[in-house]
Each structure stands twice: as C-alpha cells, then as structure tokens.
Write a protein that holds these residues in place. Structure first.
Motif, PDB file in Angstrom:
ATOM      1  N   GLY A 172      11.241   2.835  13.387  1.00 61.74           N
ATOM      2  CA  GLY A 172      12.460   3.028  12.669  1.00 61.74           C
ATOM      3  C   GLY A 172      12.110   2.759  11.180  1.00 61.74           C
ATOM      4  N   ASN A 173      13.200   1.607  10.656  1.00 60.25           N
ATOM      5  CA  ASN A 173      12.829   1.700   9.240  1.00 60.25           C
ATOM      6  C   ASN A 173      12.149   0.249   8.876  1.00 60.25           C
ATOM      7  OD1 ASN A 173      14.470   3.849   8.545  1.00 60.25           O
ATOM      8  ND2 ASN A 173      16.428   2.598   8.737  1.00 60.25           N
ATOM      9  N   ASP A 174      11.636  -0.359   9.983  1.00 60.74           N
ATOM     10  CA  ASP A 174      10.995  -1.631   9.872  1.00 60.74           C
ATOM     11  C   ASP A 174       9.322  -1.551  10.095  1.00 60.74           C
ATOM     12  OD1 ASP A 174      13.472  -2.719   9.633  1.00 60.74           O
ATOM     13  OD2 ASP A 174      13.981  -3.205  11.807  1.00 60.74           O
ATOM     14  N   ILE A 175       8.841  -2.418   9.267  1.00 59.94           N
ATOM     15  CA  ILE A 175       7.160  -2.276   9.348  1.00 59.94           C
ATOM     16  C   ILE A 175       6.985  -3.392  10.457  1.00 59.94           C
ATOM     17  CG2 ILE A 175       5.266  -3.139   8.401  1.00 59.94           C
ATOM     18  CD1 ILE A 175       6.098  -1.986   5.869  1.00 59.94           C
ATOM     19  N   CYS A 176       6.215  -2.871  11.755  1.00 62.00           N
ATOM     20  CA  CYS A 176       6.042  -3.960  12.426  1.00 62.00           C
ATOM     21  C   CYS A 176       4.341  -4.507  12.409  1.00 62.00           C
ATOM     22  CB  CYS A 176       6.144  -3.222  14.069  1.00 62.00           C
ATOM     23  SG  CYS A 176       5.357  -1.771  14.463  1.00 62.00           S
ATOM     24  N   ILE A 177       3.341  -3.475  11.950  1.00 57.22           N
ATOM     25  CA  ILE A 177       2.293  -3.960  11.774  1.00 57.22           C
ATOM     26  C   ILE A 177       1.678  -3.698  10.378  1.00 57.22           C
ATOM     27  CG2 ILE A 177      -0.180  -3.526  12.431  1.00 57.22           C
ATOM     28  CD1 ILE A 177       0.875  -2.279  15.054  1.00 57.22           C
ATOM     29  N   LEU A 178       0.961  -4.542   9.953  1.00 56.05           N
ATOM     30  CA  LEU A 178       0.366  -4.692   8.512  1.00 56.05           C
ATOM     31  C   LEU A 178      -1.054  -5.054   8.774  1.00 56.05           C
ATOM     32  CD1 LEU A 178       2.927  -6.473   6.271  1.00 56.05           C
ATOM     33  CD2 LEU A 178       2.350  -4.039   6.100  1.00 56.05           C
ATOM     34  N   PHE A 179      -2.052  -4.105   8.034  1.00 59.59           N
ATOM     35  CA  PHE A 179      -3.402  -4.322   8.287  1.00 59.59           C
ATOM     36  C   PHE A 179      -4.080  -3.936   6.874  1.00 59.59           C
ATOM     37  CE2 PHE A 179      -7.427  -1.948   9.145  1.00 59.59           C
ATOM     38  CZ  PHE A 179      -8.227  -2.948   9.727  1.00 59.59           C
ATOM     39  N   TYR A 180      -4.933  -4.757   6.313  1.00 58.08           N
ATOM     40  CA  TYR A 180      -5.888  -4.688   5.093  1.00 58.08           C
ATOM     41  C   TYR A 180      -7.254  -4.978   5.405  1.00 58.08           C
ATOM     42  CZ  TYR A 180      -7.285  -5.273   0.472  1.00 58.08           C
ATOM     43  OH  TYR A 180      -8.107  -5.163  -0.723  1.00 58.08           O
ATOM     44  N   ALA A 181      -7.958  -4.509   4.555  1.00 56.05           N
ATOM     45  CA  ALA A 181      -9.256  -4.937   4.479  1.00 56.05           C
ATOM     46  C   ALA A 181     -10.160  -4.337   3.341  1.00 56.05           C
ATOM     47  CB  ALA A 181     -10.129  -4.366   5.722  1.00 56.05           C
ATOM     48  N   SER A 182     -10.808  -5.059   2.697  1.00 56.74           N
ATOM     49  CA  SER A 182     -11.557  -4.564   1.430  1.00 56.74           C
ATOM     50  C   SER A 182     -12.627  -3.754   1.779  1.00 56.74           C
ATOM     51  CB  SER A 182     -11.889  -5.470   0.452  1.00 56.74           C
ATOM     52  OG  SER A 182     -13.090  -6.435   1.220  1.00 56.74           O
ATOM     53  N   ASN A 183     -13.332  -3.836   2.983  1.00 51.67           N
ATOM     54  CA  ASN A 183     -14.430  -2.957   3.378  1.00 51.67           C
ATOM     55  C   ASN A 183     -14.174  -2.995   5.026  1.00 51.67           C
ATOM     56  OD1 ASN A 183     -16.751  -1.346   3.615  1.00 51.67           O
ATOM     57  ND2 ASN A 183     -17.708  -3.441   4.381  1.00 51.67           N
ATOM     58  N   PHE A 184     -13.953  -1.685   5.427  1.00 51.88           N
ATOM     59  CA  PHE A 184     -13.898  -1.391   7.002  1.00 51.88           C
ATOM     60  C   PHE A 184     -14.829  -0.506   7.297  1.00 51.88           C
ATOM     61  CE2 PHE A 184     -11.069   0.379  10.316  1.00 51.88           C
ATOM     62  CZ  PHE A 184     -11.631  -0.339  11.355  1.00 51.88           C
ATOM     63  N   SER A 185     -16.013  -0.931   8.020  1.00 50.99           N
ATOM     64  CA  SER A 185     -17.231  -0.179   8.190  1.00 50.99           C
ATOM     65  C   SER A 185     -17.713  -0.127   9.565  1.00 50.99           C
ATOM     66  CB  SER A 185     -18.552  -0.190   7.043  1.00 50.99           C
ATOM     67  OG  SER A 185     -17.928  -0.046   6.030  1.00 50.99           O
ATOM     68  N   LEU A 186     -18.359   0.685  10.115  1.00 47.67           N
ATOM     69  CA  LEU A 186     -19.073   0.643  11.522  1.00 47.67           C
ATOM     70  C   LEU A 186     -20.395   1.328  11.384  1.00 47.67           C
ATOM     71  CD1 LEU A 186     -16.141   2.183  13.769  1.00 47.67           C
ATOM     72  CD2 LEU A 186     -16.409  -0.156  13.135  1.00 47.67           C
ATOM     73  N   LYS A 187     -21.311   0.841  12.252  1.00 43.06           N
ATOM     74  CA  LYS A 187     -22.751   1.202  12.357  1.00 43.06           C
ATOM     75  C   LYS A 187     -22.949   1.645  13.775  1.00 43.06           C
ATOM     76  CE  LYS A 187     -25.973   0.173   9.892  1.00 43.06           C
ATOM     77  NZ  LYS A 187     -27.188  -0.616   9.174  1.00 43.06           N
ATOM     78  N   ALA A 188     -23.065   3.035  13.939  1.00 37.21           N
ATOM     79  CA  ALA A 188     -23.458   3.603  15.512  1.00 37.21           C
ATOM     80  C   ALA A 188     -25.057   3.471  15.736  1.00 37.21           C
ATOM     81  CB  ALA A 188     -22.676   4.961  15.695  1.00 37.21           C
ATOM     82  N   SER A 209     -27.218   1.493  15.249  1.00 32.00           N
ATOM     83  CA  SER A 209     -28.071   0.715  14.301  1.00 32.00           C
ATOM     84  C   SER A 209     -28.491   1.957  13.143  1.00 32.00           C
ATOM     85  CB  SER A 209     -29.017   0.064  14.680  1.00 32.00           C
ATOM     86  OG  SER A 209     -28.701  -0.975  15.689  1.00 32.00           O
ATOM     87  N   SER A 210     -27.921   3.122  12.932  1.00 28.91           N
ATOM     88  CA  SER A 210     -28.360   3.981  12.088  1.00 28.91           C
ATOM     89  C   SER A 210     -27.281   4.724  11.410  1.00 28.91           C
ATOM     90  CB  SER A 210     -29.213   5.164  12.617  1.00 28.91           C
ATOM     91  OG  SER A 210     -28.578   5.714  13.743  1.00 28.91           O
ATOM     92  N   VAL A 211     -26.319   5.127  12.026  1.00 30.77           N
ATOM     93  CA  VAL A 211     -25.390   6.092  11.391  1.00 30.77           C
ATOM     94  C   VAL A 211     -24.078   5.128  10.976  1.00 30.77           C
ATOM     95  CG1 VAL A 211     -23.573   8.085  11.385  1.00 30.77           C
ATOM     96  CG2 VAL A 211     -25.730   7.911  12.767  1.00 30.77           C
ATOM     97  N   LEU A 212     -24.001   4.911   9.526  1.00 30.69           N
ATOM     98  CA  LEU A 212     -22.975   4.216   8.835  1.00 30.69           C
ATOM     99  C   LEU A 212     -21.758   4.982   8.823  1.00 30.69           C
ATOM    100  CD1 LEU A 212     -22.140   1.507   7.378  1.00 30.69           C
ATOM    101  CD2 LEU A 212     -22.878   2.604   5.034  1.00 30.69           C
ATOM    102  N   ILE A 213     -20.484   4.465   9.150  1.00 30.60           N
ATOM    103  CA  ILE A 213     -19.096   4.957   9.061  1.00 30.60           C
ATOM    104  C   ILE A 213     -18.358   4.312   8.493  1.00 30.60           C
ATOM    105  CG2 ILE A 213     -17.665   6.100  10.520  1.00 30.60           C
ATOM    106  CD1 ILE A 213     -19.370   6.100  12.894  1.00 30.60           C
ATOM    107  N   ASP A 214     -18.155   4.539   7.089  1.00 39.45           N
ATOM    108  CA  ASP A 214     -17.358   3.766   6.258  1.00 39.45           C
ATOM    109  C   ASP A 214     -16.068   4.479   6.195  1.00 39.45           C
ATOM    110  OD1 ASP A 214     -15.908   2.554   3.775  1.00 39.45           O
ATOM    111  OD2 ASP A 214     -17.688   1.945   3.139  1.00 39.45           O
ATOM    112  N   LEU A 215     -14.939   3.608   6.688  1.00 33.55           N
ATOM    113  CA  LEU A 215     -13.665   4.099   6.968  1.00 33.55           C
ATOM    114  C   LEU A 215     -12.658   3.523   5.929  1.00 33.55           C
ATOM    115  CD1 LEU A 215     -13.747   3.777  11.022  1.00 33.55           C
ATOM    116  CD2 LEU A 215     -13.836   5.466   9.768  1.00 33.55           C
ATOM    117  N   THR A 216     -13.101   2.742   5.110  1.00 33.83           N
ATOM    118  CA  THR A 216     -12.222   2.216   4.097  1.00 33.83           C
ATOM    119  C   THR A 216     -11.241   3.119   3.309  1.00 33.83           C
ATOM    120  OG1 THR A 216     -13.956   0.512   3.653  1.00 33.83           O
ATOM    121  CG2 THR A 216     -12.226   0.389   2.160  1.00 33.83           C
ATOM    122  N   ASN A 217     -11.942   4.055   2.704  1.00 33.52           N
ATOM    123  CA  ASN A 217     -11.394   5.074   2.060  1.00 33.52           C
ATOM    124  C   ASN A 217     -10.057   5.744   2.945  1.00 33.52           C
ATOM    125  OD1 ASN A 217     -12.211   4.426  -0.639  1.00 33.52           O
ATOM    126  ND2 ASN A 217     -13.923   5.808  -0.268  1.00 33.52           N
TER     127      ASN A 217
END
Length: 458
Positions: free
Chosen positions: A245-261, A263-271
């Motif tokens: 609706g008009n209300d925020i129910c979840i807030l999420f923040y991270a300065s760096n949010f990355s995964l590595k599949a 042990s080789s493929v880096l996936i940076d999801l921050t931007n």
C-alpha cells in the motif's frame, strides 16, 4: 615514506605514497587513467599537492575519452578504494609490488594520468555521467573470457568491470588474494583487447574511499557505525524498500552485496540492487509474523539467466525476555529456477521494534554473523555482505529504527581489559594482605639492664 620510495619500490607506489598525506580525507578516492593512443592527456598536466579534483575539473579531464577515434572505454570500478590501500599493501608485500599489472600498464601506455584525490561526489555518479555523455553500448564484463566481446565495431563501447572488494575478509591474506584476482582481471582484459588491435581508454577508480583501517583487528572493523551516525553523509544511495500500500514493510541496505559461484564467478549485486535498482522485488511478502525479502535478477552474469535471493524473517514472542524478537532465519539462493541453495543464519536477531546491523555478514568463518550452508548446493556459493542493515517489522516514518548491532557489548578488547584489571587487582590485594601480616617485636633489650631472654615457647 623514504623506505617505500627506495630503488626496489614501484614508481606508481612512490608517486602515490608521496601524495598520501594530502589524501587522507575520507571524501576522496584515487583515479588512474590510461589509453592506447598518444596525446590523450597532456604529460605536463600536474596537480599541486593537496588539490582535490572536483566534478567540474574531472569533466574537463575526461573530455579526451569522448573525442578519441575508437571511443572504447573500460571502467574498472572498486566499491571502496583509498590511496592508503596502495601504500599499505605495498608495504605488506615488501619488495614485491601487488599492483604489478597496473604499474606496468601505466608505464607502457602512450598516454596516462594519475589523480591521487578525486572528490567522491564526482565518482559517485561517474557511470551515469559516462552514459549521459556518449552513446555507449554498455556491457558488464563478468568473467575473464572476453574473446566473445564484439568491441571492434563502429559504435562506442563502455565495458564496466566490477572488481572484487578489498575488504571482503578480515585479514591481509584475503585482501591480498582479492588484489591478485583483480590484477588478473585487468591484465587479461587489456592484453586481449590489445592483441586484437582494439584501441581503448581505461578509468580505474572507486565509488567511495575505504574507511576500515588495515592495521586494526576485527574489533576495530566492527565498531558501531550505523546509518544514524556520521557515516550518513557518505552513503551514495538509499536503502532498498518494499511497500504494501502506502507503507514500507521492509528496509534493506548494504555497502557491498556480492556472491561468488563455484569459487570463481564473482557476482556483484550492489549497483543492481541499490543504485540502478535492476531488481524485481514483487515476490516479497510482508506480515506481522513472517516476512520474506525476495530479490530477483535477470542475467546478472554470463551463464546465469536468472537469480533469486530470499531473506526469510520471523517475528516471535519469547517468554524469557517478555518481548517479541525478529530473526533472520535463513537465506535462500535459487539459480535459473532449478538450483536451490539454503543457508541457516547465526546471530542475526533483534527486538522486533529495532533494525539489525552488522559490519560483515557472509559465509566466511571469520565474519561476526555467518551464513551456514544447510544443503550441498549451498556449498557452491560464497556470500559477502558489508555493513548490512535490515528491518522487516514495525517500520515507522519509512526509515530504519534504532539498530541492534551484531558486535557484542563484551568485545575481545573489553574482555582483555577486564582480565588484566582483575589480575592487577589480585596482585594489589595480595600485596596489601602480606603487608598486613607483618608484626613488630613486643619487647626490646634495655642497654642498662639485663639481657632480654625469650623462652623457646614464645
């Protein structure tokens, strides 16, 4: 500083070390530029010590990028980088230069420019500025195999390479491994394009400066620096929010949010998550008892068509504390709608009225808050989250509530101080006790009288 600039030291490091004292402010980041064509930048262009390149000055300095014939541009982008990273890591390595590829490329390039201090306000929106300043064909390079890139075409290309974060671990070893991996990426990409006869320009910089001192232990890194403190002015993007609706129910923040599949493929999801917001959150669910934050990405890297990350939170009443607590129970990763990885979560809980904050969250055993693989597929993933703050219940005024931090009140430093104080107090008490046991003689010899005789029984 003289030792760093000895004959064995790298020229690049010496140049940056000489200007280190003028770039200590956390509002500045270094920027290195080079090109495969001559006269791209004037070699006499020099900035006096202490000068910080503003956004307007940077626009002028980047003009050759837009006027070159090939107009191919590579942007090597760190999430955080400071000039101190060059000097400290070089000192840690000793005579071996950790930025070998960057140094050799700068020395061999026909045209190059080193900017020790660039205003963060200019680098925050560098990618957006580049996209608006030219008709680039944007390509996110996510692996080292660039032979399939169609760069040698009439239209200009902008290749964006998100480098591994230098603070992904809690010790120098993991940092140096990240530096080595970044060097490999830079070397392979630039060499491949040069072997194919493709001319290009390069920008090597970061979004914001590194704020973590590399000479301190994890205790220093886990200080309570929440979004409500002075660090607010350094945030370049707002937290991700989910509304009902008009209300925020979840807030999420991270300065760096990355995964590595694998042990080789880096996936940076921050931007993609916070800046560009190329993420689908429509599957997120909110209620008073259970909340699920669902983040769906389309083709985050080559070889992965879809990726979904779920944060599952619950709100329960605990009689021991006589209050409700919100808990992040598990994190799930679904790749291509088939491969399902699940992680159990440790230490991430807070009173239901609070948000939760932690400096480092991930799969590493060294992190204060860990994601523990609960199935075999989860062992193929590494997760890196820096400065996590999340809230899934009781959000007021559309902003984070007071944060419950993962750093305990009794940190190792506090325990060391307490133990040392107890030992010193025990020594003091023992000394006082021994002094109190001292007694004096009750009788003395009278030189004018008979000699004092003390029976053996006394």
């Amino acid at each position: 500083m003289t030792q760093l600039c000895s004959a064995a030291a790298a020229p690049l490091v010496c140049t940056l070390a000489a200007l280190f004292k003028v770039s200590l402010s956390v509002d500045h980041v270094p920027m290195l530029l080079w090109a495969t064509r001559r006269s791209q930048w004037n070699p006499d262009t020099a900035l006096h010590e202490g000068h910080v390149v503003s956004a307007q000055e940077l626009t002028v300095l980047l003009q050759p990028v837009f006027t070159q014939n090939s107009r191919n541009l590579i942007l090597f982008l760190h999430d955080t980088l400071s000039i101190g990273d060059f000097t400290y890591l070089s000192e840690f390595y000793g005579n071996k230069n950790p930025f070998q590829n960057v140094q050799e490329i700068l020395q061999s390039s026909p045209s190059s420019l080193v900017l020790p201090a660039v205003d963060c306000e200019a680098t925050k929106y560098l990618l957006s500025f580049l996209l608006e300043s030219g008709y680039w064909k944007l390509t996110n390079v996510t692996n080292l195999d660039v032979s399939q890139l169609e760069v040698n075409t009439p239209e200009p290309h902008l290749l964006v390479v998100q480098l591994q974060p230098l603070v992904s671990g809690l010790n120098e070893i993991s940092t140096l491994e990240a530096v080595a991996e970044n060097e490999k990426i830079i070397g392979r990409l630039t060499m491949d394009l040069q072997e194919r006869g493709i001319h290009f320009s390069v920008i090597y910089t970061a979004v914001r400066p590194s704020r973590i001192s590399r000479r301190t232990d994890v205790v220093g890194e886990s200080r309570r620096q929440l979004m409500a403190t002075e660090e607010d002015d350094s945030l370049s993007y707002p937290p991700l929010n989910v509304t009902t609706g008009n209300d925020i129910c979840i807030l999420f923040y991270a300065s760096n949010f990355s995964l590595k599949a694998n042990s080789s493929v880096l996936i940076d999801l921050t931007n993609a998550t916070f800046v560009m917001q190329n993420v689908d959150i429509s599957s997120s669910e909110c209620s008073d008892i259970n909340t699920t934050l669902s983040l769906k990405y389309t083709k985050p890297v080559n070889g992965i068509s879809s990726l979904e990350i779920r944060f599952l939170m619950t709100n329960k009443f605990y009689g021991g504390s006589a209050r409700n607590w919100s808990t992040l129970d598990s994190v799930e990763i679904v790749q291509d709608g088939e491969k399902f990885a699940k992680f159990n979560v440790s230490v991430i809980s807070a009173p239901a009225e609070y948000s939760f904050h932690c400096q480092l969250v991930g799969t590493s055993n060294l992190y204060p808050a860990r994601l523990i693989p609960s199935n075999n597929e989860a062992r193929n993933w590494d997760v890196f989250i820096s400065k996590l703050q999340i809230q899934g219940f009781n959000i007021e005024n559309n902003q984070f509530s007071y944060a419950s931090d993962c750093t305990g009140f009794f940190t190792p430093g506090i325990w060391m101080g307490l133990v040392t104080s107890i030992i010193l107090l025990w020594i003091l008490a023992y000394g006082i006790h021994m002094i109190m046991q001292l007694t004096t003689n009750s009788r003395f010899d009278d030189p004018k009288g008979a000699a004092l005789s003390v029976p053996q029984t006394e």
